[in-house]
Design an enzyme around this catalytic site. Structure first.
Site, PDB file in Angstrom:
ATOM      1  N   ASP A  45       0.841  -1.204   0.000  1.00 48.58           N
ATOM      2  CA  ASP A  45       0.000   0.000   0.000  1.00 48.58           C
ATOM      3  C   ASP A  45       0.881   1.261   0.000  1.00 48.58           C
ATOM      4  OD1 ASP A  45       0.885  -0.094   2.617  1.00 48.58           O
ATOM      5  OD2 ASP A  45      -1.096   0.162   3.529  1.00 48.58           O
ATOM      6  N   SER A  46       2.209   1.057   0.080  1.00 47.33           N
ATOM      7  CA  SER A  46       3.132   2.185  -0.113  1.00 47.33           C
ATOM      8  C   SER A  46       2.924   2.803  -1.490  1.00 47.33           C
ATOM      9  CB  SER A  46       4.587   1.715   0.041  1.00 47.33           C
ATOM     10  OG  SER A  46       4.835   0.574  -0.759  1.00 47.33           O
ATOM     11  N   GLU A 115      -1.524  -5.646   8.466  1.00 45.74           N
ATOM     12  CA  GLU A 115      -0.778  -5.001   9.552  1.00 45.74           C
ATOM     13  C   GLU A 115      -1.438  -5.306  10.890  1.00 45.74           C
ATOM     14  OE1 GLU A 115      -0.102  -0.827   8.934  1.00 45.74           O
ATOM     15  OE2 GLU A 115       0.724  -1.145   6.933  1.00 45.74           O
ATOM     16  N   GLU A 182       8.864  -4.286  10.593  1.00 47.37           N
ATOM     17  CA  GLU A 182       9.270  -2.980  10.055  1.00 47.37           C
ATOM     18  C   GLU A 182       9.760  -2.048  11.159  1.00 47.37           C
ATOM     19  OE1 GLU A 182       6.402  -1.082   7.467  1.00 47.37           O
ATOM     20  OE2 GLU A 182       7.656   0.711   7.255  1.00 47.37           O
TER      21      GLU A 182
END
Ligand code: KIV
Length: 282
Positions: A45-46, A115, A182
């Site tokens: 989704d970056s 996430e 991350e």
């Protein structure tokens, strides 16, 4: 070379072979990274920040993601294709998670990434039960940026570090086949990696993970900002800008398109053509 599957990820961890992942959002990039030999492609989704000009990933929609997942899967990569589930596509209910993940699978993804840690184990279990492989994502979760309070390293205190270990164990228990870690202190990522049977894929989490993932545009030097954990292998922003500047000046100076970049008519055809249009004008 054999197609990479979620089982290959588990085999690679068992054999101690590093797993290499990278993002791609379109067909040519998927071809490039696949030919370069990556094991996994994340349609992250970056894409929202890197390609679509959004100021965070919170604005990314299912429609945005599906468009890019389809483009990447048309490249038919050998690498495993993982689709990132965008903000609010899985949080409301298991049903939302299942319906949206199914859209990604039908669009060509082979797994989805979510996430979150302990709080999303229900979703992970439901997806895995339905036959959809799930990659977890802990540490910095950009979709939770407002509760985290910024893009900061996680696991600085022993409480936060211990919570990350709990998150990872809960995701493994729920059936995730791997976990992205991350922006986490390296020793925390190391301890998580040691305790899991499934592979960890780090980004800004140090060298002890079972694999690494990175944003393609970051290592290509295509992003205007520089991140401390990113090695830029080339400065493509400048290379590309210089190429366009050359095009701009060559068109303005009448250099492009020069000989070799256009086709001239057959002389006889040209003569008859000129006679006809000049005759008409006259
Ligand atoms: O969206 C993305 O590109 C990601 C990676 C940074 C792991 O989630």
């Amino acid at each position: 070379m054999e197609k990479v599957t979620v089982r290959s990820f588990l085999d690679m961890k068992r054999k101690g072979r590093k797993i290499v992942m990278i993002t791609a959002y379109d067909y040519p990039t998927a071809k490039i990274v696949d030919e370069a030999g990556v094991d996994g492609i994340l349609v992250g989704d970056s894409v929202g920040m890197v390609l679509l000009g959004y100021d965070s990933t919170l604005k990314v929609t299912m429609e945005d993601m599906l468009h890019h997942v389809k483009a990447v899967s048309r490249a038919n990569p050998r690498a495993l294709v993982v689709a990132d589930m965008p903000f609010m596509s899985y949080e409301p209910s298991n049903r939302d998670a299942l319906e949206n993940a199914a859209k990604f699978i039908r669009a060509g993804a082979e797994a989805v990434k979510l996430e979150g840690g302990v709080e999303i184990v229900d979703r992970v279990e439901a997806l895995v039960k339905a036959g959809i492989p799930v990659m977890g994502h802990i540490g910095l979760n950009p979709q939770r940026i407002y509760t985290i309070g910024g893009y900061r390293y996680r696991g600085r205190t022993e409480d936060e570090a211990a919570r990350l270990v709990e998150d990872a164990l809960a995701l493994e228990e729920a059936g995730a086949f791997s976990i992205v870690i991350e922006l986490v202190y390296a020793e925390v990522a190391r301890e998580i990696t040691r305790r899991l049977n499934i592979p960890t894929i780090g980004i800004g989490a140090g060298p002890y993970c079972d694999g690494q993932i990175i944003v393609y545009h970051d290592i290509m030097g295509l992003t205007p900002y520089k991140l401390s954990f990113v090695k830029r292998y080339v400065e493509l922003y400048d290379v590309m800008k210089n190429a366009v500047s050359s095009y701009v000046s060559e068109v303005r100076e009448g250099i492009f398109p020069g000989e070799g970049f256009y086709k001239s008519m057959d002389k006889d055809v040209l003569k008859r053509f000129m006679e006809r249009i000049e005759g008409k004008d006259g």
